[in-house]
Design an enzyme around this catalytic site. Structure first.
Site, PDB file in Angstrom:
ATOM      1  N   LYS A  11     -16.248 -62.065  -4.881  1.00 14.38           N
ATOM      2  CA  LYS A  11     -16.302 -60.979  -5.872  1.00 14.38           C
ATOM      3  C   LYS A  11     -15.998 -61.536  -7.271  1.00 14.38           C
ATOM      4  CE  LYS A  11     -15.042 -57.472  -2.407  1.00 14.38           C
ATOM      5  NZ  LYS A  11     -14.019 -56.444  -2.004  1.00 14.38           N
ATOM      6  N   PHE A  59     -11.904 -43.930  -5.289  1.00 12.53           N
ATOM      7  CA  PHE A  59     -11.928 -45.237  -5.951  1.00 12.53           C
ATOM      8  C   PHE A  59     -13.337 -45.785  -6.148  1.00 12.53           C
ATOM      9  CE2 PHE A  59     -11.179 -46.007  -1.377  1.00 12.53           C
ATOM     10  CZ  PHE A  59     -12.240 -46.849  -1.079  1.00 12.53           C
ATOM     11  N   ARG A  87     -14.336 -61.994   9.306  1.00 12.35           N
ATOM     12  CA  ARG A  87     -13.383 -60.935   8.934  1.00 12.35           C
ATOM     13  C   ARG A  87     -11.948 -61.410   9.158  1.00 12.35           C
ATOM     14  NH1 ARG A  87     -14.800 -56.022   6.426  1.00 12.35           N
ATOM     15  NH2 ARG A  87     -13.305 -54.934   7.757  1.00 12.35           N
ATOM     16  N   THR A  93      -7.901 -55.702   4.310  1.00 11.42           N
ATOM     17  CA  THR A  93      -8.417 -55.188   3.036  1.00 11.42           C
ATOM     18  C   THR A  93      -7.353 -55.236   1.933  1.00 11.42           C
ATOM     19  OG1 THR A  93      -9.898 -53.735   4.273  1.00 11.42           O
ATOM     20  CG2 THR A  93      -9.530 -53.180   1.955  1.00 11.42           C
ATOM     21  N   ARG A 104      -7.535 -63.595   1.783  1.00 13.55           N
ATOM     22  CA  ARG A 104      -6.823 -62.580   0.991  1.00 13.55           C
ATOM     23  C   ARG A 104      -5.310 -62.764   1.079  1.00 13.55           C
ATOM     24  NH1 ARG A 104     -10.613 -57.601   3.121  1.00 13.55           N
ATOM     25  NH2 ARG A 104     -12.243 -57.659   1.508  1.00 13.55           N
ATOM     26  N   ASN A 114      -9.552 -58.019  -4.295  1.00 13.92           N
ATOM     27  CA  ASN A 114      -9.307 -58.764  -3.050  1.00 13.92           C
ATOM     28  C   ASN A 114     -10.296 -59.909  -2.797  1.00 13.92           C
ATOM     29  OD1 ASN A 114     -11.462 -57.237  -2.152  1.00 13.92           O
ATOM     30  ND2 ASN A 114     -10.297 -56.067  -0.650  1.00 13.92           N
ATOM     31  N   HIS A 117     -15.825 -60.371   0.044  1.00 13.51           N
ATOM     32  CA  HIS A 117     -16.394 -59.368   0.948  1.00 13.51           C
ATOM     33  C   HIS A 117     -16.931 -60.041   2.194  1.00 13.51           C
ATOM     34  CE1 HIS A 117     -18.925 -56.130   2.547  1.00 13.51           C
ATOM     35  NE2 HIS A 117     -19.847 -57.063   2.727  1.00 13.51           N
ATOM     36  N   GLU A 128     -26.931 -55.885   4.878  1.00 11.08           N
ATOM     37  CA  GLU A 128     -26.458 -56.417   3.595  1.00 11.08           C
ATOM     38  C   GLU A 128     -27.245 -57.665   3.176  1.00 11.08           C
ATOM     39  OE1 GLU A 128     -22.219 -56.761   4.247  1.00 11.08           O
ATOM     40  OE2 GLU A 128     -21.994 -54.582   4.400  1.00 11.08           O
TER      41      GLU A 128
HETATM   42  P1  DAT Z   1     -13.237 -54.389   3.359  1.00 12.54           P
HETATM   43  O1  DAT Z   1     -13.647 -55.008   2.031  1.00 12.54           O
HETATM   44  O2  DAT Z   1     -11.988 -55.038   3.908  1.00 12.54           O
HETATM   45  O3  DAT Z   1     -14.371 -54.337   4.364  1.00 12.54           O
HETATM   46  P2  DAT Z   1     -13.666 -51.530   2.967  1.00 12.54           P
HETATM   47  O4  DAT Z   1     -15.063 -51.751   3.443  1.00 12.54           O
HETATM   48  O5  DAT Z   1     -12.877 -50.446   3.612  1.00 12.54           O
HETATM   49  O6  DAT Z   1     -12.796 -52.876   3.053  1.00 12.54           O
HETATM   50  O7  DAT Z   1     -13.686 -51.225   1.398  1.00 12.54           O
HETATM   51  C1  DAT Z   1     -14.534 -51.951   0.544  1.00 12.54           C
HETATM   52  C2  DAT Z   1     -13.777 -52.306  -0.701  1.00 12.54           C
HETATM   53  O8  DAT Z   1     -13.406 -51.108  -1.387  1.00 12.54           O
HETATM   54  C3  DAT Z   1     -12.463 -53.053  -0.475  1.00 12.54           C
HETATM   55  O9  DAT Z   1     -12.648 -54.439  -0.304  1.00 12.54           O
HETATM   56  C4  DAT Z   1     -11.707 -52.723  -1.721  1.00 12.54           C
HETATM   57  C5  DAT Z   1     -12.136 -51.281  -2.008  1.00 12.54           C
HETATM   58  N1  DAT Z   1     -11.183 -50.333  -1.433  1.00 12.54           N
HETATM   59  C6  DAT Z   1     -11.079 -49.973  -0.132  1.00 12.54           C
HETATM   60  N2  DAT Z   1     -10.082 -49.099   0.050  1.00 12.54           N
HETATM   61  C7  DAT Z   1      -9.529 -48.899  -1.155  1.00 12.54           C
HETATM   62  C8  DAT Z   1      -8.459 -48.104  -1.664  1.00 12.54           C
HETATM   63  N3  DAT Z   1      -7.743 -47.305  -0.850  1.00 12.54           N
HETATM   64  N4  DAT Z   1      -8.175 -48.172  -2.983  1.00 12.54           N
HETATM   65  C9  DAT Z   1      -8.892 -48.954  -3.820  1.00 12.54           C
HETATM   66  N5  DAT Z   1      -9.925 -49.728  -3.423  1.00 12.54           N
HETATM   67  C10 DAT Z   1     -10.233 -49.689  -2.117  1.00 12.54           C
HETATM   68 MG    MG Z   2     -16.144 -53.227   4.326  1.00  7.42          MG
END
Ligand code: DAT
Ligand code: MG
Length: 151
Positions: A11, A59, A87, A93, A104, A114, A117, A128
């Protein structure tokens, strides 16, 4: 377990913080095969499509601003069980909950920054990769180390 493909992305914070080599290295050293790699400025529409399952979250606008705030490094990695394994290498996350030893867990402190991805299922891996890479941008090749990774 089957050969799978996953979409991994450094990212904008990972690029800005000079972590591209470190992050690529984690997957490379593990023994997965790199099949696609590019530095890319993501348009807003692509970021919204990529994260469409999160579009109702509060968010979401900040997430789209963050992902489009600078170049990302797009990668395709292939291997047996690569989706779930990547993962694990990436970690939780929320970086404060991510185990030490994960990307992370070692390199980040906030969910909204973080650094990396990774696709969450083989189906999303395919979805994707089709979004982020064009036809002809992925390479099929046989690593010289193949016999030292698989018996
Ligand atoms: P991951 O990236 O671990 O697959 P995700 O798919 O649930 O997590 O969410 C995608 C991204 O969105 C994550 O990397 C960061 C952001 N995100 C997720 N939950 C969040 C939250 N509660 N507050 C702020 N950003 C968030
Ligand atoms: Mg995700």
């Amino acid at each position: 377990l089957e050969v799978e493909e996953t979409y991994i992305m450094v990212k904008p914070d990972g690029v800005q913080r000079g972590l591209v080599g470190e992050i690529i290295s984690r997957f490379e050293k593990k023994g997965f095969k790199l099949t696609g790699l590019k530095l890319f400025q993501c348009p807003k529409e692509l970021a919204e499509e990529h994260y469409k399952d999160l579009s109702a979250k509060p968010f979401f606008p900040k997430l789209i601003d963050y992902i489009t705030s600078g170049p990302v490094v797009c990668m395709a990695w292939e291997g047996v069980g690569v989706v779930a394994s990547a993962r694990k290498l990436i970690g939780a996350t929320n970086p404060l909950q991510a185990e030490p030893g994960t990307i992370r867990g070692d390199l980040a402190v906030q969910t909204g920054r973080n650094v990396v991805h990774g696709s969450d299922s083989p189906e999303n891996g395919k979805r994707e990769l089709a979004l982020w890479f064009k036809e002809g941008e992925l390479c099929q090749w046989t690593p010289a180390q193949a016999p030292w990774l698989w018996e």
